[in-house]
Design a protein around this motif. Structure first.
Motif, PDB file in Angstrom:
ATOM      1  N   ASP A   1       0.811  -1.219   0.000  1.00 29.73           N
ATOM      2  CA  ASP A   1       0.000   0.000   0.000  1.00 29.73           C
ATOM      3  C   ASP A   1       0.845   1.271   0.000  1.00 29.73           C
ATOM      4  O   ASP A   1       0.305   2.367  -0.181  1.00 29.73           O
ATOM      5  CB  ASP A   1      -0.899   0.027   1.240  1.00 29.73           C
ATOM      6  CG  ASP A   1      -1.949  -1.074   1.228  1.00 29.73           C
ATOM      7  OD1 ASP A   1      -2.422  -1.428   0.139  1.00 29.73           O
ATOM      8  OD2 ASP A   1      -2.273  -1.580   2.326  1.00 29.73           O
TER       9      ASP A   1
ATOM     10  N   SER B   1     -10.101  13.737   1.200  1.00 32.89           N
ATOM     11  CA  SER B   1      -9.069  12.879   1.777  1.00 32.89           C
ATOM     12  C   SER B   1      -7.873  12.773   0.835  1.00 32.89           C
ATOM     13  O   SER B   1      -8.039  12.722  -0.394  1.00 32.89           O
ATOM     14  CB  SER B   1      -9.646  11.485   2.025  1.00 32.89           C
ATOM     15  OG  SER B   1      -8.701  10.644   2.638  1.00 32.89           O
TER      16      SER B   1
ATOM     17  N   LEU C   1      -1.905   6.815   1.462  1.00 32.68           N
ATOM     18  CA  LEU C   1      -1.990   6.542   2.898  1.00 32.68           C
ATOM     19  C   LEU C   1      -1.032   7.439   3.674  1.00 32.68           C
ATOM     20  O   LEU C   1      -1.312   7.816   4.818  1.00 32.68           O
ATOM     21  CB  LEU C   1      -1.683   5.076   3.176  1.00 32.68           C
ATOM     22  CG  LEU C   1      -2.697   4.052   2.660  1.00 32.68           C
ATOM     23  CD1 LEU C   1      -2.329   2.654   3.147  1.00 32.68           C
ATOM     24  CD2 LEU C   1      -4.119   4.408   3.090  1.00 32.68           C
TER      25      LEU C   1
ATOM     26  N   LYS D   1      -2.777  10.568   4.381  1.00 33.58           N
ATOM     27  CA  LYS D   1      -3.761  10.357   5.443  1.00 33.58           C
ATOM     28  C   LYS D   1      -3.090  10.308   6.816  1.00 33.58           C
ATOM     29  O   LYS D   1      -3.663  10.740   7.816  1.00 33.58           O
ATOM     30  CB  LYS D   1      -4.536   9.070   5.188  1.00 33.58           C
ATOM     31  CG  LYS D   1      -5.457   9.142   3.973  1.00 33.58           C
ATOM     32  CD  LYS D   1      -6.220   7.846   3.774  1.00 33.58           C
ATOM     33  CE  LYS D   1      -7.153   7.930   2.571  1.00 33.58           C
ATOM     34  NZ  LYS D   1      -7.918   6.688   2.371  1.00 33.58           N
TER      35      LYS D   1
ATOM     36  N   SER E   1      -4.979   0.429  12.031  1.00 33.55           N
ATOM     37  CA  SER E   1      -4.814   0.618  10.586  1.00 33.55           C
ATOM     38  C   SER E   1      -4.193  -0.599   9.912  1.00 33.55           C
ATOM     39  O   SER E   1      -4.311  -0.762   8.692  1.00 33.55           O
ATOM     40  CB  SER E   1      -3.945   1.854  10.306  1.00 33.55           C
ATOM     41  OG  SER E   1      -4.540   3.022  10.817  1.00 33.55           O
TER      42      SER E   1
ATOM     43  N   THR F   1      -5.809  -2.860   6.928  1.00 32.07           N
ATOM     44  CA  THR F   1      -7.101  -2.286   6.514  1.00 32.07           C
ATOM     45  C   THR F   1      -7.015  -1.508   5.211  1.00 32.07           C
ATOM     46  O   THR F   1      -8.043  -1.102   4.675  1.00 32.07           O
ATOM     47  CB  THR F   1      -7.636  -1.336   7.597  1.00 32.07           C
ATOM     48  OG1 THR F   1      -6.776  -0.192   7.697  1.00 32.07           O
ATOM     49  CG2 THR F   1      -7.719  -2.034   8.954  1.00 32.07           C
ATOM     50  N   HIS F   2      -5.805  -1.252   4.706  1.00 31.91           N
ATOM     51  CA  HIS F   2      -5.600  -0.412   3.515  1.00 31.91           C
ATOM     52  C   HIS F   2      -6.132   1.000   3.755  1.00 31.91           C
ATOM     53  O   HIS F   2      -6.580   1.667   2.822  1.00 31.91           O
ATOM     54  CB  HIS F   2      -6.264  -1.027   2.275  1.00 31.91           C
ATOM     55  CG  HIS F   2      -5.928  -2.475   2.052  1.00 31.91           C
ATOM     56  ND1 HIS F   2      -4.666  -2.889   1.680  1.00 31.91           N
ATOM     57  CD2 HIS F   2      -6.689  -3.591   2.171  1.00 31.91           C
ATOM     58  CE1 HIS F   2      -4.662  -4.226   1.564  1.00 31.91           C
ATOM     59  NE2 HIS F   2      -5.875  -4.659   1.872  1.00 31.91           N
ATOM     60  N   ASP F   3      -6.096   1.422   5.003  1.00 30.12           N
ATOM     61  CA  ASP F   3      -6.597   2.749   5.366  1.00 30.12           C
ATOM     62  C   ASP F   3      -5.869   3.213   6.616  1.00 30.12           C
ATOM     63  O   ASP F   3      -5.128   2.444   7.243  1.00 30.12           O
ATOM     64  CB  ASP F   3      -8.103   2.686   5.623  1.00 30.12           C
ATOM     65  CG  ASP F   3      -8.768   4.064   5.591  1.00 30.12           C
ATOM     66  OD1 ASP F   3      -8.094   5.053   5.232  1.00 30.12           O
ATOM     67  OD2 ASP F   3      -9.969   4.138   5.924  1.00 30.12           O
TER      68      ASP F   3
ATOM     69  N   ARG G   1      -6.821   4.751  10.264  1.00 35.02           N
ATOM     70  CA  ARG G   1      -8.004   4.948  11.095  1.00 35.02           C
ATOM     71  C   ARG G   1      -7.674   4.773  12.573  1.00 35.02           C
ATOM     72  O   ARG G   1      -6.643   4.218  12.935  1.00 35.02           O
ATOM     73  CB  ARG G   1      -9.082   3.951  10.700  1.00 35.02           C
ATOM     74  CG  ARG G   1      -8.653   2.492  10.852  1.00 35.02           C
ATOM     75  CD  ARG G   1      -9.767   1.517  10.465  1.00 35.02           C
ATOM     76  NE  ARG G   1     -10.126   1.629   9.066  1.00 35.02           N
ATOM     77  CZ  ARG G   1     -10.896   0.737   8.428  1.00 35.02           C
ATOM     78  NH1 ARG G   1     -11.370  -0.319   9.083  1.00 35.02           N
ATOM     79  NH2 ARG G   1     -11.189   0.893   7.158  1.00 35.02           N
TER      80      ARG G   1
END
Length: 341
Positions: A19, A166, A170, A173, A229, A232-234, A236
């Motif tokens: 990712d 957003s 990543l 983010k 995180s 999760t490919h995100d 958070r």
């Protein structure tokens, strides 16, 4: 023989998560010769670090205006965001160089006098956002109008470190959440030093989940982001810690950012910036030549915004004094004993 940069690029594919943004795939507006040592994101980090706009951050307010040696500035804030964000990136095997470049550049377009200055310019002009100005600084204003020619990934992270859109990566983010962790925790720490808060003032939910000590708070937030995180490919937080952050943020806005204790400072800052902006709108010819030469390209209003937004706190006050405060002679007449003061 493989150069150092190529080896570093290869290691990114071997070590980093699938990712992670890879520097070999980075896109740039204008092609440049490759460096034998540094990757694209490393070069962006260095370009930001050596820029005039980054150096000016050391004299721009975070929250407390002209308050003393130990309070945070925009520069120390940016460094703390970079440190927090790199810790998260390393824990998730994402690209630390990209994270660092975004973090160091995310506030280069911030006004003097912190968010008070941003609010004033927004009111005067109809629209001003520091994240958009940061993008404008790195893309258009640095290097005498040529810009820094940063990669698309870094510019995307800078402009979307705040706001509703957003970031695409990543790493971007991470800086978005790292910025919030940094400013909440270190603004709380500065508020303790300024004696505007004490640990017992914190909401109960904050103390129960992340404590009331600066380093403990950062550790609590960072560890939660990493653990929640993974896979999760995100990027958070857990619902519980997200609620803690939202409560903490509301508390800081009520007690510090919009507090009556800092109202006078906000009014002073607003007055200075308003007068400077209106003065240069009336007397455009008194701007530095490098700004006047950009009039045909961007128009007077845009140039005045760029100039005023780029001022440091101390230079804004000095400029205001030079323009509006008449010189006072060193010698004053001696008063007789019978004269009243």
């Amino acid at each position: 023989m493989t150069c150092i940069r190529e080896r570093t690029e290869e290691l990114e594919y071997e070590i980093l998560s699938e990712d992670a943004a890879k520097s070999r795939e980075a896109k740039r507006r204008d092609p440049i010769d490759v460096c034998p040592f540094r990757t694209a994101f490393q070069r962006d980090r260095d370009r930001i670090l050596h820029s005039k706009s980054f150096r000016r951050l050391k004299h721009k307010t975070q929250v407390y205006i002209m308050s003393g040696d130990h309070y945070r500035t925009r520069m120390t804030h940016s460094l703390e965001v970079a440190q927090i964000s790199r810790t998260i990136a390393r824990g998730l095997r994402l690209n630390e160089d990209l994270v660092e470049a975004i973090a160091l550049g995310h506030d280069v377009g911030h006004t003097p006098f912190g968010h008070s200055g941003e609010a004033i310019l927004n009111g005067l002009t109809g629209h001003f956002a520091h994240n958009e100005q940061s993008l404008r600084v790195v893309e258009c204003l640095e290097r005498n109008g040529k810009g820094l020619n940063l990669t698309d990934e870094v510019k995307d992270g800078i402009v979307h470190h705040t706001g509703k859109i957003s970031p695409k990566t990543l790493e971007g983010k991470i800086v978005h959440v790292g910025d919030r962790i940094a400013y909440l925790c270190h603004d709380y720490d500065d508020s303790l030093r300024a004696k505007l808060l004490k640990p017992s003032d914190l909401p109960k939910i904050v103390v129960e989940h992340i404590g009331d000590a600066h380093s403990q708070m950062i550790t609590g937030f960072v560890s939660d982001v990493i653990m929640n995180s993974m896979g999760t490919h995100d990027i958070r937080m857990s619902p519980e810690i997200q609620e803690v952050m939202d409560t903490f943020r509301s508390f800081m806005f009520e007690r510090i950012y919009h507090s009556k204790a800092l109202e006078h400072e906000r009014e002073q800052a607003g007055f200075v910036l308003t007068e400077l902006y209106e003065y240069f709108m009336r007397h455009f010819e008194r701007l530095p030549e490098e700004f006047r030469l950009r009039e045909e390209r961007w128009g007077r209003k845009r140039i005045v915004i760029d100039y005023v937004a780029g001022l440091t706190d101390s230079y804004a006050v000095q400029l205001f004094s030079e323009i509006f405060v008449p010189p006072v002679g060193i010698m004053t007449p001696r008063l007789s004993r019978n004269e009243n003061f």
